[in-house]
Design an enzyme around this catalytic site. Structure first.
Site, mmCIF file in Angstrom:
data_model
loop_
_atom_site.group_PDB
_atom_site.id
_atom_site.type_symbol
_atom_site.label_atom_id
_atom_site.label_comp_id
_atom_site.label_asym_id
_atom_site.label_seq_id
_atom_site.Cartn_x
_atom_site.Cartn_y
_atom_site.Cartn_z
ATOM 1 N N HIS A 127 0.901 -1.155 0.000
ATOM 2 C CA HIS A 127 0.000 0.000 0.000
ATOM 3 C C HIS A 127 0.934 1.198 0.000
ATOM 4 C CE1 HIS A 127 -3.780 2.085 1.744
ATOM 5 N NE2 HIS A 127 -2.889 3.041 1.479
ATOM 6 N N MET A 128 0.770 2.099 -0.940
ATOM 7 C CA MET A 128 1.707 3.208 -1.081
ATOM 8 C C MET A 128 1.838 3.977 0.224
ATOM 9 S SD MET A 128 1.796 6.329 -3.806
ATOM 10 C CE MET A 128 1.395 5.208 -5.116
ATOM 11 N N HIS A 129 3.049 3.966 0.769
ATOM 12 C CA HIS A 129 3.332 4.718 1.987
ATOM 13 C C HIS A 129 4.803 5.095 2.040
ATOM 14 C CE1 HIS A 129 4.359 0.582 3.140
ATOM 15 N NE2 HIS A 129 5.088 1.074 4.137
ATOM 16 N N TRP A 130 5.035 6.278 2.562
ATOM 17 C CA TRP A 130 6.389 6.788 2.719
ATOM 18 C C TRP A 130 6.780 6.698 4.187
ATOM 19 C CZ3 TRP A 130 3.313 8.354 -1.075
ATOM 20 C CH2 TRP A 130 3.877 8.584 -2.337
#
Length: 139
Positions: free
Chosen positions: A90-93
């Site tokens: 899941h796109m996360h920084w």
């Protein structure tokens, strides 16, 4: 789908920093690196190229706004930006203010295991308030 990032905002309200148009920002529970923050898309998406160009640009502005606020509060030698997604797709920084005095400097934060550094409830609240103030958000 069982995605821990999709429910994180609801699961850990005590670590919430800010809700943006496209992303949520939360203080990481482990503060071994002070200011370590997670910024993740509200919508379950795995890759930047899955986003429409305007949304992708807006997401990157939210990443930059969050990083600037962290830099203002923590005055790091370098801000680290990690966007992996291998373990949690899941796109996360991972936004990590790095200090030259931290035990792993200048290596990546995952270069050696470490014990989690958990803060008191009051210290989490203080950190979140400072970051929110740097974002220009009023409590």
């Amino acid at each position: 789908m069982n995605c821990p990032m999709c429910t994180r905002w609801q699961d850990q309200p005590q670590l919430r920093i800010a809700e943006f148009e496209h992303c949520y920002a939360m203080l990481n529970g482990d503060q071994f690196f002070p200011g370590y923050t997670l910024l993740f898309t509200k919508r379950h998406v795995t890759e930047l190229f899955h986003l429409q160009p305007a949304v992708r640009q807006a997401v990157m502005e939210e990443v930059s706004r969050m990083a600037a606020a962290l830099a203002s509060v923590y005055n790091p030698a370098k801000m680290n930006y990690e966007l992996l997604g291998n373990m949690v797709p899941h796109m996360h920084w991972h936004l990590v203010p790095r200090q030259t005095t931290d035990p792993l400097w200048p290596r990546p934060i995952w270069s050696e295991p470490h014990e989690d550094c958990l803060l008191s409830d009051d210290r989490y609240v203080q950190a979140i308030r400072s970051i929110r103030a740097a974002l220009g958000l009023i409590d």
